[in-house]
Design a protein around this motif. Structure first.
Motif, PDB file in Angstrom:
ATOM      1  N   GLY A  93      -7.060  28.574 125.756  1.00  0.00           N
ATOM      2  CA  GLY A  93      -5.863  28.088 124.774  1.00  0.00           C
ATOM      3  C   GLY A  93      -4.683  28.658 125.159  1.00  0.00           C
ATOM      4  O   GLY A  93      -3.564  28.379 124.365  1.00  0.00           O
ATOM      5  N   GLU A  94      -4.477  29.624 125.981  1.00  0.00           N
ATOM      6  CA  GLU A  94      -3.077  30.120 126.601  1.00  0.00           C
ATOM      7  C   GLU A  94      -2.253  29.119 126.979  1.00  0.00           C
ATOM      8  O   GLU A  94      -2.581  28.525 127.758  1.00  0.00           O
ATOM      9  N   THR A  95      -1.063  29.093 126.674  1.00  0.00           N
ATOM     10  CA  THR A  95       0.009  28.016 127.222  1.00  0.00           C
ATOM     11  C   THR A  95       0.276  28.417 128.697  1.00  0.00           C
ATOM     12  O   THR A  95       0.275  29.622 129.066  1.00  0.00           O
ATOM     13  N   ALA A  96       0.732  27.450 129.237  1.00  0.00           N
ATOM     14  CA  ALA A  96       1.323  27.556 130.631  1.00  0.00           C
ATOM     15  C   ALA A  96       2.454  28.652 130.672  1.00  0.00           C
ATOM     16  O   ALA A  96       2.630  29.717 131.583  1.00  0.00           O
ATOM     17  N   LEU A  97       3.495  28.545 129.637  1.00  0.00           N
ATOM     18  CA  LEU A  97       4.354  29.555 129.498  1.00  0.00           C
ATOM     19  C   LEU A  97       4.030  30.872 129.339  1.00  0.00           C
ATOM     20  O   LEU A  97       4.501  31.708 130.004  1.00  0.00           O
ATOM     21  N   ASP A  98       2.983  31.175 128.368  1.00  0.00           N
ATOM     22  CA  ASP A  98       2.774  32.609 128.417  1.00  0.00           C
ATOM     23  C   ASP A  98       2.021  32.975 129.545  1.00  0.00           C
ATOM     24  O   ASP A  98       2.164  34.315 129.916  1.00  0.00           O
ATOM     25  N   THR A  99       1.301  32.198 130.458  1.00  0.00           N
ATOM     26  CA  THR A  99       0.664  32.582 131.431  1.00  0.00           C
ATOM     27  C   THR A  99       1.886  33.070 132.430  1.00  0.00           C
ATOM     28  O   THR A  99       1.784  34.049 133.157  1.00  0.00           O
ATOM     29  N   LEU A 100       2.936  31.967 132.527  1.00  0.00           N
ATOM     30  CA  LEU A 100       3.974  32.219 133.562  1.00  0.00           C
ATOM     31  C   LEU A 100       4.584  33.773 133.123  1.00  0.00           C
ATOM     32  O   LEU A 100       4.876  34.687 134.111  1.00  0.00           O
ATOM     33  N   ARG A 101       4.974  33.940 131.798  1.00  0.00           N
ATOM     34  CA  ARG A 101       5.801  35.042 131.444  1.00  0.00           C
ATOM     35  C   ARG A 101       4.747  36.436 131.891  1.00  0.00           C
ATOM     36  O   ARG A 101       5.385  37.663 132.261  1.00  0.00           O
TER      37      ARG A 101
END
Length: 320
Positions: A93-101
């Motif tokens: 469920g982790e968002t793409a933005l959280d993954t990027l950051r």
């Protein structure tokens, strides 16, 4: 859309080919041509991105695009990190933005992103930290800029730099194809003499996408005298949606056979971004024949993606 080019004319990200200046596009093509030998092996450019980490952030499957980006980054000396959504926290469920950051926090500065949603890569670029560069490796149905660039590189090698003299035909499911959209933008930017688009009516895009294109009524007239035929993969889910009656009928009406290809110019070339459905949109005799540039496209993918990664990540190049 997120600004791709800064005040100095530097390409900060590569998100799409829409509005990309012709001079920038041609600069990338020329650089990729110069990188062809290094792209296929060798260590001469290994200091270009030494100390830079490039992550292939893929939320969709890929063979050619992902492999060629990894090879391109490695040929330039970058450290590489291959992200697979199916085995990552994205599956939790982790968002793409959280993954990027989180990856930015670990020192990753280059991201090659593939995502199923239109606009997803541009949204990540807008939220990225200063000094982080994103390259769109395909998002939704909208953009696949490096595929468009490598297709133009392949055409230039075969037909020369004067695109105004060319007649180019794109065949198949244009409506759902990000490759076709990027190819159309690049062909227009390079001043292609005539662009033809052919496919089932249900798989043709809106009028805006087809602006300035010729849409023939049948495959034979579409092929008459063209210099290049760019075939597209039929996505089999279109059958489930009722947009294509059967694979057999699709091949009958829209499949490129050796006999049909004879209607094109004698020195016409054939391209396909892959993966191919052999016997559906293209026959073996054509895919493996003397007019096919399909494997050259794959080889050019490494050089073209080296040129793009160098452009957006090599700070020294722009400080000279």
């Amino acid at each position: 859309m997120t600004e791709q080019i800064d005040a100095d004319g530097r390409l900060r990200h590569l998100l799409h080919l829409e509005g990309l200046p012709r001079a920038t596009l041609e600069r990338l093509l020329l650089r990729a041509e110069a990188l062809r030998d290094a792209a296929l092996g060798g260590t001469t450019l290994r200091d270009t991105l030494a100390g830079t980490t490039v992550c292939t952030l893929f939320f969709e499957p890929s063979t050619r695009t992902r492999s060629s980006f990894l090879l391109a980054a490695q040929r330039l000396g970058a450290d590489t990190l291959a992200f697979d959504a199916s085995t990552s926290s994205a599956s939790k469920g982790e968002t793409a933005l959280d993954t990027l950051r989180n990856l930015e926090a670990m020192g990753v500065r280059g991201f090659v992103v593939r995502h199923k949603e239109d606009g997803a890569v541009a949204a990540l670029a807008a939220a990225a930290a200063p000094g982080t560069a994103l390259v769109n490796a395909g998002d939704g149905r909208s953009h696949h800029p490096t595929q468009g660039l490598l297709d133009m590189l392949t055409l230039r090698q075969a037909k020369g730099t004067d695109f105004s003299a060319l007649k180019v035909l794109i065949v198949g499911d244009v409506k759902h194809s990000r490759v076709a959209r990027s190819d159309l933008r690049a062909l227009r930017t390079l001043g292609t003499g005539e662009i033809r688009v052919f496919g089932p009516v249900a798989l043709l895009p809106d009028d805006a996408t087809l602006a300035d294109c010729v849409v023939p009524d049948d495959f034979d007239s579409a092929l008459d005298g063209v210099d290049a035929v760019m075939m597209l993969r039929l996505q089999r889910e279109r059958m489930e949606e009722g947009l294509v009656p059967s694979l057999e009928e699709y091949h009958r009406d829209y499949g490129l056979t050796e006999e049909r290809l004879r209607r094109a110019a004698p020195d016409a070339v054939v391209l396909h971004p892959g993966p191919m459905n052999r016997g559906v949109e293209i026959d073996d005799d054509v895919a493996d024949g003397p007019q096919s540039l399909i494997l050259r496209q794959a080889a050019n993918g490494v050089a073209m993606r080296m040129a793009v990664l160098e452009e957006v990540l090599d700070r020294r190049k722009w400080s000279r």
